[in-house]
Design a protein around this motif. Sequence first.
Motif, PDB file in Angstrom:
ATOM      1  N   ASN A 286       0.907  -1.158   0.015  1.00  0.00           N
ATOM      2  CA  ASN A 286      -0.234  -0.113   0.083  1.00  0.00           C
ATOM      3  C   ASN A 286       0.771   1.184  -0.099  1.00  0.00           C
ATOM      4  N   PHE A 287       2.218   1.247   0.569  1.00  0.00           N
ATOM      5  CA  PHE A 287       2.979   2.330   0.536  1.00  0.00           C
ATOM      6  C   PHE A 287       4.120   1.849   0.647  1.00  0.00           C
ATOM      7  N   ALA A 288       4.879   1.315   1.468  1.00  0.00           N
ATOM      8  CA  ALA A 288       6.306   0.813   1.661  1.00  0.00           C
ATOM      9  C   ALA A 288       7.125   1.880   2.203  1.00  0.00           C
ATOM     10  N   ASN A 289       7.206   2.212   3.405  1.00  0.00           N
ATOM     11  CA  ASN A 289       8.025   3.111   4.081  1.00  0.00           C
ATOM     12  C   ASN A 289       9.589   3.032   3.463  1.00  0.00           C
ATOM     13  N   VAL A 290      10.113   1.817   3.236  1.00  0.00           N
ATOM     14  CA  VAL A 290      11.388   1.727   3.119  1.00  0.00           C
ATOM     15  C   VAL A 290      11.721   2.387   1.594  1.00  0.00           C
ATOM     16  N   VAL A 291      10.952   2.558   0.647  1.00  0.00           N
ATOM     17  CA  VAL A 291      11.196   3.425  -0.265  1.00  0.00           C
ATOM     18  C   VAL A 291      11.516   4.995  -0.084  1.00  0.00           C
ATOM     19  N   VAL A 292      10.800   5.491   0.986  1.00  0.00           N
ATOM     20  CA  VAL A 292      11.016   7.006   1.189  1.00  0.00           C
ATOM     21  C   VAL A 292      12.598   6.773   1.822  1.00  0.00           C
ATOM     22  N   GLU A 293      12.694   5.821   2.767  1.00  0.00           N
ATOM     23  CA  GLU A 293      13.839   5.769   3.531  1.00  0.00           C
ATOM     24  C   GLU A 293      15.233   5.551   2.471  1.00  0.00           C
ATOM     25  N   SER A 294      14.960   4.707   1.554  1.00  0.00           N
ATOM     26  CA  SER A 294      15.831   4.671   0.656  1.00  0.00           C
ATOM     27  C   SER A 294      16.192   5.927  -0.146  1.00  0.00           C
ATOM     28  N   LEU A 295      15.332   6.579  -0.436  1.00  0.00           N
ATOM     29  CA  LEU A 295      15.386   8.070  -1.475  1.00  0.00           C
ATOM     30  C   LEU A 295      15.896   8.864  -0.647  1.00  0.00           C
ATOM     31  N   HIS A 296      15.623   9.065   0.693  1.00  0.00           N
ATOM     32  CA  HIS A 296      16.220   9.983   1.573  1.00  0.00           C
ATOM     33  C   HIS A 296      17.759   9.907   1.810  1.00  0.00           C
TER      34      HIS A 296
END
Length: 375
Positions: A286-296
């Motif tokens: 539905n989202f995947a927090n780790v995607v945001v973390e990776s790009l950060h």
Amino acid sequence: MRILHIVPSYKPAYKYGGTIESVARLCEELVRAGEEVTVFTTTANGKKELEVAPGVEHTVDGVKVVYFKRQTKDHTHASVALWKRLHKECGNYDVVHIHSWWNALVLGALFICKRKKVKTVFSPHGMLSDYIIQHSNTRIKYIIRSLAGKYLLKSTLLHATSTAELAECRKLIPGWQGAAVPNIIWLPELPIQKKQNEIFTLLFLSRIHPKKGLEFLMEAVSKINAAIRLQIGGTGEEDYLETLKQKAEELGITNRIGWLGWKDREEKFEVLAQADLFVLTSHNENFANVVVESLHAGTPVLLSAEIGLSHFVVQQNLGWISTLQPADIRQKLEEAMADRGKRERIKQCAPLIIKKYFSPGTLIPQYLQLYQFPG
């Protein structure tokens, strides 16, 4: 505004994954914004219970949290004490925000809030996706979906974490009022110090589960002729881990794979920053927090189109999107490996884009607007 959050488990029960982190972060940022926030949860911590005094108020990173004993374990989390307290006090709040699905605790809480006519926001956290429904074919879950979905959920305001999840939920309940507001994630201030890897390094960092499509990724890696390494971080059921290791042996890529185990929040960003490409080829997210973390961390991503944030990645040109076909994953991997210029650009611009769209200052007003919808 007085806001009550109800969630089956709360930190420090981090074993339940990213939902714990995102719900806690939301509550903490609401408090920082001047809102009055209380959390009702259980002592759930897997097969054990959290070592906290139940039924009394604790302050957890600035948030008022009450842990209640549960009568049933994972994954039903029934808590009579929580239901009684909710029935008595839910009218004291401007809004009740309930998180998760497929468990007795949430069903009971939804029923109480409906009977008491309390404004209720509901966050399924991916539990109403087509993939979950198709793979939850027990008779009990069918009854829950058909009866509770019609009776309980229609009276709530929907909080989805992505436009993809919003669309899926509205297929279940047409016209469901609500909005898509991303998760709030803990993102440390960190300098981007990416090293030059001798071998192009892929990173998978998530719960290790059949939903994550690791078999497809491993097949794609086995077909790449260039030097490449796949680092797999996370934990899962031992039987499934052994199945994956056996598959790696059958594909002849055992020497290309490193098993990192579980990483805490500080270690996670170190590992993300060291990778050349983060890869997540899930059947559904539905989202995947780790995607945001990776790009950060300045690391570009390769995602399956079934991940909620894939639309954002396309819009901002922050990586590559594939189908779940190993041949297509392989093609996208080879494109990413060849396009050093794009990877360098993402390294420089991704942290700024993430700050713009996912900072608490951007997202908290959106949550407050959702809470103020007519209920």
